[in-house]
Design an enzyme around this catalytic site. Structure first.
Site, PDB file in Angstrom:
ATOM      1  N   TYR A  33      -9.073   2.868  28.518  1.00 56.19           N
ATOM      2  CA  TYR A  33      -8.433   4.161  28.367  1.00 56.19           C
ATOM      3  C   TYR A  33      -7.330   4.109  27.324  1.00 56.19           C
ATOM      4  O   TYR A  33      -6.931   3.020  26.881  1.00 56.19           O
ATOM      5  CB  TYR A  33      -7.887   4.651  29.715  1.00 56.19           C
ATOM      6  CG  TYR A  33      -6.609   3.974  30.189  1.00 56.19           C
ATOM      7  CD1 TYR A  33      -6.620   2.666  30.665  1.00 56.19           C
ATOM      8  CD2 TYR A  33      -5.377   4.640  30.150  1.00 56.19           C
ATOM      9  CE1 TYR A  33      -5.444   2.050  31.098  1.00 56.19           C
ATOM     10  CE2 TYR A  33      -4.222   4.041  30.591  1.00 56.19           C
ATOM     11  CZ  TYR A  33      -4.253   2.746  31.064  1.00 56.19           C
ATOM     12  OH  TYR A  33      -3.085   2.141  31.484  1.00 56.19           O
ATOM     13  N   ARG A  52      -6.673   0.694  18.833  1.00 60.89           N
ATOM     14  CA  ARG A  52      -6.658  -0.150  20.030  1.00 60.89           C
ATOM     15  C   ARG A  52      -7.854   0.164  20.936  1.00 60.89           C
ATOM     16  O   ARG A  52      -8.437  -0.749  21.535  1.00 60.89           O
ATOM     17  CB  ARG A  52      -5.347   0.016  20.805  1.00 60.89           C
ATOM     18  CG  ARG A  52      -5.271  -0.971  21.980  1.00 60.89           C
ATOM     19  CD  ARG A  52      -3.942  -0.932  22.670  1.00 60.89           C
ATOM     20  NE  ARG A  52      -3.674   0.386  23.208  1.00 60.89           N
ATOM     21  CZ  ARG A  52      -2.490   0.776  23.677  1.00 60.89           C
ATOM     22  NH1 ARG A  52      -1.464  -0.066  23.667  1.00 60.89           N
ATOM     23  NH2 ARG A  52      -2.323   1.989  24.142  1.00 60.89           N
ATOM     24  N   ARG A 101     -26.170   0.805  41.391  1.00 59.68           N
ATOM     25  CA  ARG A 101     -25.104  -0.194  41.313  1.00 59.68           C
ATOM     26  C   ARG A 101     -25.699  -1.558  41.004  1.00 59.68           C
ATOM     27  O   ARG A 101     -26.642  -1.985  41.673  1.00 59.68           O
ATOM     28  CB  ARG A 101     -24.339  -0.252  42.637  1.00 59.68           C
ATOM     29  CG  ARG A 101     -23.203  -1.273  42.645  1.00 59.68           C
ATOM     30  CD  ARG A 101     -22.378  -1.179  43.918  1.00 59.68           C
ATOM     31  NE  ARG A 101     -21.242  -2.102  43.872  1.00 59.68           N
ATOM     32  CZ  ARG A 101     -21.259  -3.328  44.391  1.00 59.68           C
ATOM     33  NH1 ARG A 101     -22.336  -3.795  44.994  1.00 59.68           N
ATOM     34  NH2 ARG A 101     -20.181  -4.107  44.310  1.00 59.68           N
ATOM     35  N   LYS A 151      -7.103  -2.632  27.314  1.00 57.17           N
ATOM     36  CA  LYS A 151      -6.514  -1.547  28.122  1.00 57.17           C
ATOM     37  C   LYS A 151      -7.555  -1.008  29.096  1.00 57.17           C
ATOM     38  O   LYS A 151      -8.140   0.069  28.903  1.00 57.17           O
ATOM     39  CB  LYS A 151      -5.968  -0.442  27.204  1.00 57.17           C
ATOM     40  CG  LYS A 151      -4.971   0.483  27.892  1.00 57.17           C
ATOM     41  CD  LYS A 151      -4.206   1.275  26.870  1.00 57.17           C
ATOM     42  CE  LYS A 151      -3.340   2.350  27.485  1.00 57.17           C
ATOM     43  NZ  LYS A 151      -2.340   1.884  28.433  1.00 57.17           N
ATOM     44  N   GLU A 183       5.553  -7.987  31.086  1.00 60.25           N
ATOM     45  CA  GLU A 183       5.800  -6.602  30.668  1.00 60.25           C
ATOM     46  C   GLU A 183       6.089  -5.762  31.907  1.00 60.25           C
ATOM     47  O   GLU A 183       6.158  -6.299  33.018  1.00 60.25           O
ATOM     48  CB  GLU A 183       4.592  -6.049  29.901  1.00 60.25           C
ATOM     49  CG  GLU A 183       3.295  -6.123  30.677  1.00 60.25           C
ATOM     50  CD  GLU A 183       2.049  -5.785  29.861  1.00 60.25           C
ATOM     51  OE1 GLU A 183       2.141  -5.012  28.899  1.00 60.25           O
ATOM     52  OE2 GLU A 183       0.969  -6.284  30.224  1.00 60.25           O
ATOM     53  N   LEU A 207      -0.293  -6.083  27.079  1.00 56.84           N
ATOM     54  CA  LEU A 207      -0.929  -5.039  26.276  1.00 56.84           C
ATOM     55  C   LEU A 207      -0.175  -4.931  24.942  1.00 56.84           C
ATOM     56  O   LEU A 207       1.061  -4.967  24.922  1.00 56.84           O
ATOM     57  CB  LEU A 207      -0.878  -3.694  27.004  1.00 56.84           C
ATOM     58  CG  LEU A 207      -1.684  -2.621  26.270  1.00 56.84           C
ATOM     59  CD1 LEU A 207      -3.175  -2.855  26.432  1.00 56.84           C
ATOM     60  CD2 LEU A 207      -1.323  -1.239  26.745  1.00 56.84           C
TER      61      LEU A 207
HETATM   62  N1  PDD Z   1       0.634   2.513  29.572  1.00 61.14           N
HETATM   63  N2  PDD Z   1       1.870  -2.373  28.858  1.00 61.14           N
HETATM   64  C1  PDD Z   1       1.094  -1.804  29.799  1.00 61.14           C
HETATM   65  C2  PDD Z   1       0.617  -2.638  30.931  1.00 61.14           C
HETATM   66  C3  PDD Z   1       0.745  -0.439  29.680  1.00 61.14           C
HETATM   67  O1  PDD Z   1      -0.042   0.127  30.618  1.00 61.14           O
HETATM   68  C4  PDD Z   1       1.245   0.325  28.591  1.00 61.14           C
HETATM   69  C5  PDD Z   1       0.894   1.775  28.411  1.00 61.14           C
HETATM   70  C6  PDD Z   1       2.064  -0.325  27.641  1.00 61.14           C
HETATM   71  C7  PDD Z   1       2.628   0.394  26.448  1.00 61.14           C
HETATM   72  O2  PDD Z   1       1.623   0.705  25.516  1.00 61.14           O
HETATM   73  P1  PDD Z   1       1.748   1.975  24.549  1.00 61.14           P
HETATM   74  O3  PDD Z   1       3.040   1.843  23.849  1.00 61.14           O
HETATM   75  O4  PDD Z   1       0.584   1.828  23.634  1.00 61.14           O
HETATM   76  O5  PDD Z   1       1.688   3.198  25.424  1.00 61.14           O
HETATM   77  C8  PDD Z   1       2.349  -1.668  27.811  1.00 61.14           C
HETATM   78  C9  PDD Z   1       0.232   3.902  29.478  1.00 61.14           C
HETATM   79  C10 PDD Z   1       1.274   4.772  28.896  1.00 61.14           C
HETATM   80  C11 PDD Z   1      -0.269   4.370  30.839  1.00 61.14           C
HETATM   81  O6  PDD Z   1      -0.942   3.583  31.490  1.00 61.14           O
HETATM   82  O7  PDD Z   1      -0.009   5.515  31.231  1.00 61.14           O
END
Ligand code: PDD
Length: 287
Positions: A33, A52, A101, A151, A183, A207
């Site tokens: 996503y 990405r 499945r 992601k 993170e 990420l």
């Molecule tokens: N999340 N690390 C993780 C684990 C994340 O899920 C996200 C983003 C980031 C930051 O990535 P970016 O700057 O590209 O948004 C870092 C999104 C916002 C979400 O899951 O809603």
């Protein structure tokens, strides 16, 4: 007016937007996503999110549902149809619906990926009151899988982390592996010491945030010192300031780590300045 959602080539009222129970996104979390923010009706960092997404798909041998140009057109159409001024566009691609499945991946010639996009309206997103007071974070073990650079929609543990934070009266959790912060549950983590911005280097452990890339670029352009290295939670507790970055929070100051107030307990000057620069520069480049 009901929200208009995009599902596999169609723009539908949300009540009619459906995906099969056999979809691998539903059964296996076999999906990736992206979340792109919208400010003033325009998309922030769209090219980065697209790049990405393509990388995530490639790492999982998943087919691209359409071209980058088509994705941009769908994003814009949804923003327009839903009258989004400030908010988010959520995009999800799954390995599709093979009709049953099975752990084995379906043949990509027979099973097409599922593509879903929807908007979330968040008026005044950039003027979030939380940015004025800052977030409190707690630390928890990082027990996620080893490919956090992809992601994926496997968000159960990040979701549990948010709940642990909530229960503890905090806003988010920072994840710890081998003693070091990886993170946040849904954002990249930073501390500031002696004017230097410190954040974990890119690897499969985190990420590769699109906001992170932009913020580090803007920080360097503003002659701020950036150090890409791991830091411990103890180092964070004694930092001058801290912050997180993501597409939905932009640059969000962190004022408390595991109950220890940072500095005077208010958002620090580096995080505050970076938030201003990020919003200003990203808006200029928005599409
Ligand atoms: N999340 N690390 C993780 C684990 C994340 O899920 C996200 C983003 C980031 C930051 O990535 P970016 O700057 O590209 O948004 C870092 C999104 C916002 C979400 O899951 O809603």
């Amino acid at each position: 007016m009901s929200r208009i959602v995009y599902v596999n080539g169609e723009y539908l009222p949300e009540e009619q937007a459906v995906v099969s129970v056999f979809d691998r996104g539903f059964l296996m979390a076999d999906g990736v996503y992206e979340v792109t923010s919208v400010l003033g009706g325009k998309l922030i960092d769209f090219a980065g999110h697209c790049a990405r997404l393509n990388r995530s798909l490639g790492e999982l041998d998943m087919a691209r549902p359409c071209s980058d140009e088509e994705l941009l057109a769908i994003h814009r159409e949804l923003v327009a149809r839903n009258g989004i001024v400030d908010g988010l566009v959520y995009l999800q691609v799954t390995r599709g619906n093979p009709g049953d499945r099975d752990f084995v991946f379906p043949d990509p010639d027979e099973t097409k990926p599922t593509l879903v996009l929807f908007t979330q309206s968040k008026p005044g997103l950039a003027e979030s009151p939380a940015a004025k007071t800052g977030w409190k974070v707690i630390s928890i073990d990082d027990i996620r899988w080893g490919r956090r650079d992809i992601k994926t929609t496997q968000l159960l543990y990040p979701s549990m982390g948010k709940m642990m934070a909530k229960k503890a009266g905090a806003d988010d959790a920072w994840l710890i592996e081998d003693g070091f912060v990886t993170e946040g549950t849904s954002n990249n983590a930073y501390i500031v010491k002696g004017g230097r911005i410190i954040t974990r280097a890119l690897s499969n452990d985190i990420l590769h945030g699109i906001t992170r890339a932009a913020v580090l670029r803007f920080a360097s352009e503003a002659q701020m010192q950036v150090e890409e290295r791991s830091f411990t939670i103890d180092e964070a507790k004694t930092a001058d300031e801290a912050f997180v970055t993501s597409a939905s929070a932009f640059v969000m100051p962190v004022v408390e780590v595991d109950g220890a107030a940072l500095g005077d307990g208010r958002p620090g000057p580096v995080a505050t300045r970076l938030r201003e620069i990020y919003l200003e520069e990203s808006l200029k480049a928005a599409v």
